[in-house]
Structure formats: C-alpha cells, structure tokens
Design a protein around this motif. Structure first.
Motif, PDB file in Angstrom:
ATOM      1  N   PHE A 686      42.487  46.156 -55.630  1.00 52.07           N
ATOM      2  CA  PHE A 686      43.729  45.869 -54.924  1.00 52.07           C
ATOM      3  C   PHE A 686      44.614  47.106 -54.880  1.00 52.07           C
ATOM      4  O   PHE A 686      44.432  48.056 -55.658  1.00 52.07           O
ATOM      5  CB  PHE A 686      44.465  44.684 -55.548  1.00 52.07           C
ATOM      6  N   ALA A 687      45.569  47.097 -53.941  1.00 48.55           N
ATOM      7  CA  ALA A 687      46.476  48.223 -53.744  1.00 48.55           C
ATOM      8  C   ALA A 687      47.902  47.710 -53.689  1.00 48.55           C
ATOM      9  O   ALA A 687      48.180  46.657 -53.103  1.00 48.55           O
ATOM     10  CB  ALA A 687      46.135  48.959 -52.453  1.00 48.55           C
ATOM     11  N   VAL A 688      48.823  48.463 -54.319  1.00 43.64           N
ATOM     12  CA  VAL A 688      50.240  48.124 -54.303  1.00 43.64           C
ATOM     13  C   VAL A 688      51.040  49.392 -54.027  1.00 43.64           C
ATOM     14  O   VAL A 688      50.535  50.512 -54.158  1.00 43.64           O
ATOM     15  CB  VAL A 688      50.692  47.500 -55.647  1.00 43.64           C
ATOM     16  N   ASP A 689      52.286  49.190 -53.646  1.00 44.02           N
ATOM     17  CA  ASP A 689      53.186  50.310 -53.390  1.00 44.02           C
ATOM     18  C   ASP A 689      53.759  50.785 -54.716  1.00 44.02           C
ATOM     19  O   ASP A 689      54.483  50.051 -55.397  1.00 44.02           O
ATOM     20  CB  ASP A 689      54.309  49.854 -52.449  1.00 44.02           C
ATOM     21  N   GLY A 690      53.445  52.024 -55.095  1.00 44.67           N
ATOM     22  CA  GLY A 690      53.913  52.540 -56.370  1.00 44.67           C
ATOM     23  C   GLY A 690      55.399  52.818 -56.412  1.00 44.67           C
ATOM     24  O   GLY A 690      55.969  53.004 -57.486  1.00 44.67           O
ATOM     25  N   ARG A 691      56.070  52.813 -55.260  1.00 45.45           N
ATOM     26  CA  ARG A 691      57.496  53.143 -55.236  1.00 45.45           C
ATOM     27  C   ARG A 691      58.375  51.967 -55.639  1.00 45.45           C
ATOM     28  O   ARG A 691      59.532  52.156 -55.998  1.00 45.45           O
ATOM     29  CB  ARG A 691      57.885  53.631 -53.834  1.00 45.45           C
TER      30      ARG A 691
END
Length: 696
Positions: A686-691
């Motif tokens: 999975f991928a998420v926004d690190g900001r």
C-alpha cells in the motif's frame, strides 16, 4: 531460622531464607545465572523461585538482561509456559517466582527412560507447537529451545527459560562475540546471520528437540560445538530412528532456510492428519514418580513461513474491494494468470497522488519486501518478483523464480533488477521494463551475496570474493580481501563502496575494510574500538551500533569519518535489545525490541528524544526531514515526528487470514517522492502520502 546451605556445584555457599514473601524450602537446582528453589507463598501455594547469583547481582549489565527475561516470561505466561507469579529484578538479590510445575525435563526423562514412544512423540510435538504459537504471538522468540528447557507436566509440555542464553551454556560465539545459544539446537541463521534470527529459529530447534526425544541424540551430533555448527549449516540432518509418520514434519522443521519451515499452526494441522486423536494417558509414564526424579523449576535460567502452497483466495479480493468504499483506498482485483489487471482508483487530488492498496499477488499471504528503482516499486515474495506502478499500484509485470527470494527486496544494479536469492540457487537478472530474464548464473552453495555499485560481490566458502558485473553477469575479478578471512559485505543506498567488518577474538575491537566493488581494491582499512555493526553511511561517514559482547545489545552509536580518520562514540542512556537503526542528516533513529524508539544526535552527542511506540516487533526504521517511519508485525505503518518524537499517524492493522505466520524479519517502508510504500502480513502493498500521516 538460619540460612539454608547448599553444597551443590556452582551454588551459593549460603542461601537466603526468603525471596520477597516466598519462603525458600529446598534447592531444585543451580544454573549458570542463579539458584532455583521450591518455595511457598503465605497461603501455601507452591512456586519455583530463581534467585540470581550474588556475583551477577552486582553487574548492571546482567540486571538489565534479567529485567528483559522477567518481561519476556510475563508476556508469554499462559497454558504452555510457567506463569510468572511475582518478581523483583531491582532487589539486592534479583529473583523471579513462577508457578511450580512438577515433572522432569525432557532431557532428564530421555536420559532415564530412553527414547519416547511414537504416541508420546506426537503429543510432545503437538504440545510444543502450541507453545511456540503462543510465544510467537506474544512477540517473543525463545532462541534457546532445547530438551532441558522443556518441562514434562501431566497436562503436556511447558516451555521455560526466557533468559536468551547463559554465559556457561554455549561454547560458541557469533561473529561479533555474542553468545547465542546451545549449538546442537541452534538454527543455521543463528550462526550465519544472528541479528536476523526470528520465530523460524524456534521451529528449527523444535525439530532438533524431536529428534532427541525420538532417538536420545540430536540430528547433528559431535563432541565439538564447532563441528556441530558446521553440520547445522552445511549437512543434512540424521533422522534415523524418528518414526516414519513424523519424519517428514521433523525434516521440514530442519530446513536450512527459515522461510521453508512450517509455522506452529501448520504443524498442528499436519499432526492431526498423522493421527486423528492422541493418547489421553498422563503425559509422563508412571515411573517418573521414582524418588530419583528431581523436578526442575519452571523458573530456570534462561524467528516463519511454511513451504509455500499457492492459494486462490477470492474472499480476500472481495474484502479488499470492500475497503474501497470505507477506506478511500484504490484496489486491484486478485491477480490471476490471465495477465496484469487494470487498477481501480478514485479521483486523484490536486497534487496527482492518491492512496492505494493491492491485494495479495497469486493469493498467497505474506509481507512482500519492496524497493524503489527505475521508476517502479520492485517487490519479492514467495517465489515471485514483480513490479508495481508507484502512482496507483497497477501490476506492471511479474516473474516466477524457482525458489523463494531471501527476506530482502530486489535491488536495481547495473540497470537490471537483481532478486537476492537464497544460497546455492540460480541467479537471474531481470529487465526492469518487462521482467524478462537478461542473464542467469549459478551461485555456489553457502556463499554470501551483496549488490553494490553496479557489481555483485559473491563470497565463497574459501573466503575468496568474486566480482560480477550486474549488467552482463560476467566475472570481472576474483581475489581475497586482506585482513578479512570471510568477508560478508554490507552496502548502503547512494554509497558505491562495499564494507566488510570483523571482530577481534577478545571482542575489544573491529576491523573495517572498505572495498571498491568494481576492482576489488581496498580503499581504506581501519581498526575501531568495540564490537561494531555497520547500519548506514551518510555524508562521507559510516555509522555503527556498538554491541554488548555477550548479548548483542546496542550500547552506543559510533560515527566514523574515514577521511579525517576520526571516530565519534555516543553512549545510549539504556542498552537496547535487537536494535535496528537508520540515519538522516547525522541523526540516528534507533528502534529496539519492545518498541522503544529514540533519536540520537551524533553531532551534539546526545539523545534528542525517546518514545515507547508499543510495537512489540518492528521493522528497521526509515526517515526523511519530517518523519520516522516503521512497520509493525500486525501490518501497521507508523509515522513519528522526527523533531518532537511524537506519534503523528498510523494505518490500520492488516494481519490477514494467516495470522499464525510470524515473519523472521519485517520489511521496512520505502520513501520515494514524498510518498511512503509499505507491505503487510496479509500480502498487500500500500501507499500513503508521507506529508500528512494524520489522514492515514
């Protein structure tokens, strides 16, 4: 009442009358770390109390280890261990009390009565499998399972002794000098890669214990622990005398690679097929009540995946699709043999990025290990290497390999994808655009392999190193590295240098050799103080953890600048067990067993902050300017503020349907272009926004 006296070998000359509120009645035995007593509480309840030897009670290092033993024993207290009743690790003479369990150890039973009958062996294996399942679920790896640490109680075997290893229990040291267990019952990775030891090592030990119970000897047998160590790593086990119906299960437990061993739950399922029911007689024969039996205290002194079966799990795909509606994640249908599907995604925000999640590839559920290269997310798991589009998780290609890759992500070297396979396997270099094989070559058995600077470095059994061009697969050089008899290299992203580290016999210093991977030439060589393990390089400096001689606990962070030949050592406030570390702009972020995370400034030589994350087992941390990221064993991705040391976000847990599987090592997150990519035990990536971790 005068103090009790004991003239047994190694015991104290005078023993205390009480440990806390527990009156010590008789001595059950004496080990390398303490004396074990039969005692009673005020109400008359029988307990087993271990009182630490006076010489160790004065040692702060040992007290720290004893506190860890108490914590581990408390964590796993249950039906298959000896429950902890009370403890005082800070007392003048530290002690721990557990429920008294009458019965001999497996070692004592086999010595007196000979090998066990087949029905007893089946019940023993089932009981130990249940015990290891509960121990591993609690986030603990025993590391020293052996016949003397198995109590044979009326209602089944009990696993005891969570002190890891005792100074007098092992004649062997790791490469860093750390005592690691009892050689006849240690797994190959405990000799080869001791810092990567996970739950699968206990499964290997279970196989060795079963051979001992069935034959009176081990699967690897020699008077020399060094010969045994060689046999464990290189030779096939001797299963002569093991019942035919159990031999295949024991053989699987003794697989050389951790990922090839079964989990405790799979062992229990397979044991049910061996025998539909088990003998319901008392676990120990009647002759155990002989007066010569001396029950051992349960308070005595002191990591898996099965052989893979590819499963089509349509239910998982349906569950993943259901999450789209409630979790705002993109999802990809279950991958089949019909080619890569199209990804379903929600509309992207203004910056063009959206969170996404893939279901398990080919239906098998275990956490993939991923890296970023050639504009793709490159992942490996269960005999499969594949590439995902980092923008939306679409499957770009996949490539089946003959055997499962090691617990490490593929790397991009020489412009090609290089899966890091296990020992003695055929290496393949893949085209990053299509996944097709560009070249192949065999890798010798029992060799070390490292990709660095466009080269593959292969260390043979004779200690010679072969340099292979990553782009062509051609051998460019072969030589020995001066000062390194068996160089096992480490390398770090962005650093075109290979590093070999070895420790002096007395553990007082480490020799570090920097090698040019293209030519095999030595760039520099240094001898540094302490037992050092390199974990990162940054801005021309190499970073190490300085570890304790006996237990391998991290005691300091060391930063070495080869140009200036300057070493800077920053002691840790508290020693850290099973520490993993990373560095960002000369600040080291260190995660220890039990979830202790801290930041150490190597410029200011001080700890910046400390956070208890409550993660029992975690991956190596990674960091950027704003956050520190790590993956938990239950599949959560956590984000911690890099400046303040506060938890700022985490994703949901994703254990999946095979929650009984406990991986030997957890894949670390990947940071790329402000996004964070991670994987979970349910097989998803999975991928998420690190900001903005608060929105995860």
């Amino acid at each position: 009442m005068a103090p009790q006296r004991n003239t047994g070998a190694g015991a104290e000359a005078e023993l205390p009358e009480y440990a806390g509120h527990y009156r010590l009645e008789s001595c059950l035995g004496s080990g390398g770390m303490g004396v074990v007593h039969l005692a009673r509480s005020t109400s008359g309840m029988k307990v087993a109390v271990k009182v630490v030897h006076a010489e160790f009670a004065k040692d702060p290092e040992f007290r720290s280890r004893f506190r860890q033993e108490v914590a581990a024993a408390r964590r796993v207290s249950g039906a298959f261990t000896a429950p902890v009743v009370d403890a005082a690790p800070e007392a003048e003479r530290p002690w721990m009390a557990t429920l008294y369990i009458p019965g001999p150890t497996l070692s004592e039973h086999v010595k007196r009565n000979g090998p066990m009958a087949p029905a007893q062996l089946r019940r023993l294996m089932a009981g130990l499998s249940e015990a290891l399942r509960d121990i591993h679920r609690a986030g603990v790896v025993h590391r020293d399972l052996k016949p003397s640490n198995v109590l044979l109680a009326e209602n089944g075997p009990k696993v005891i002794d969570f002190g890891i290893s005792r100074p007098k229990d092992s004649e062997l040291r790791t490469e860093t000098g750390k005592l690691i267990g009892t050689p006849p019952f240690m797994a190959p990775e405990q000799f080869r890669r001791p810092r990567e030891v996970g739950p699968a090592a206990d499964i290997f030990a279970l196989g060795s214990v079963m051979v001992h119970a069935a034959t009176g000897r081990g699967p690897f047998d020699s008077d020399s622990p060094y010969v045994v160590a060689y046999q464990v790593v290189h030779d096939e086990p001797d299963l002569t005398g093991v019942p035919e119906d159990l031999a295949p299960l024991v053989s699987r437990c003794l697989a050389k690679e951790p990922e090839d061993r079964p989990t405790p739950d799979e062992l229990m399922r397979d044991l049910r097929s061996v025998a539909a029911s088990y003998d319901t007689q008392a676990f120990i024969p009647a002759q155990r009540t002989d007066d010569s039996d001396v029950p051992k205290s349960a308070a005595g002194p002191e990591k898996p995946r099965p052989e893979r079966r590819l499963r089509k799990r349509v239910a998982l795909a349906v569950g993943a699709l259901g999450l789209v509606a409630v979790g705002a994640f993109a999802s990809i249908p279950l991958l089949s043999d019909g080619g890569p599907p199209r990804a379903t995604t929600r509309s992207a925000p203004a910056d063009g990025f959206h969170q996404w999640r893939t279901p398990p590839v080919s239906g098998d559920t275990s956490a993939p290990h991923c890296s970023y290269g050639a504009g793709k997310l490159l992942c490996a798991r269960s005999g499969l290497v594949y590439a995902l589009d980092p923008a939306d998780g679409t499957l770009l290609w996949r490539h089946v390999v003959a055997t499962a890759p090691r617990s490490a992500p593929p790397v991009l070297s020489g412009g090609l994808v290089q899966p890091l396979l296990g020992e003695g396997q055929r290496m393949e270099a893949l085209d990053p655009a299509s996944g097709r094989t560009r070249w192949q070559r065999s890798v010798p058995s029992h060799s070390g392999l490292r990709s660095v600077g466009g080269m593959l470095l292969i260390t043979g059994r004779d200690g010679a190193v072969t340099g292979v061009d990553s782009a062509s697969g051609d051998t460019k050089w072969r030589r020995r590295i001066p000062g390194q008899s068996m160089p096992l290299f480490t390398s770090f992203p962005g650093d075109p240098t290979a590093y070999a580290t070895s420790v002096s016999d007395d553990g007082s210093s480490s020799r570090v050799t920097a090698v040019d991977p293209v030519t095999g030439d030595v760039r520099w060589d240094a001898r540094l103080s302490g037992q050092l393990e390199p974990f990162a390089s940054s801005d021309g400096s190499l970073f190490f953890l300085s570890v304790d001689r006996f237990y391998g606990d991290a005691v300091a962070v060391v930063r070495y600048s080869p140009k200036a030949k300057l070493s800077r050592r920053v002691p840790l406030p508290v020693r850290r067990q099973d520490a993993q570390a990373t560095v960002h702009k000369n600040v080291v972020y260190l995660l220890a067993s039990g979830g202790s995370l801290e930041a150490v400034d190597t410029d200011a030589r001080k700890e910046l902050w400390h956070l208890e994350t409550s993660v029992s087992r975690g991956s190596a941390p990674v960091a950027d300017d704003a956050h520190v990221y790590l993956t938990a064993a239950d599949g959560r991705l956590l984000a911690v503020d890099a400046r303040k040391g506060t938890l700022v976000g985490q994703t949901p847990s994703r254990l999946g349907t095979n929650a009984d599987r406990v991986a030997a090592s957890l894949p670390e997150p990947v940071i790329a272009d402000g996004h964070v990519y991670a994987s979970a035990p349910d097989g998803t990536v999975f991928a998420v926004d690190g900001r903005d971790p608060a929105r995860w």
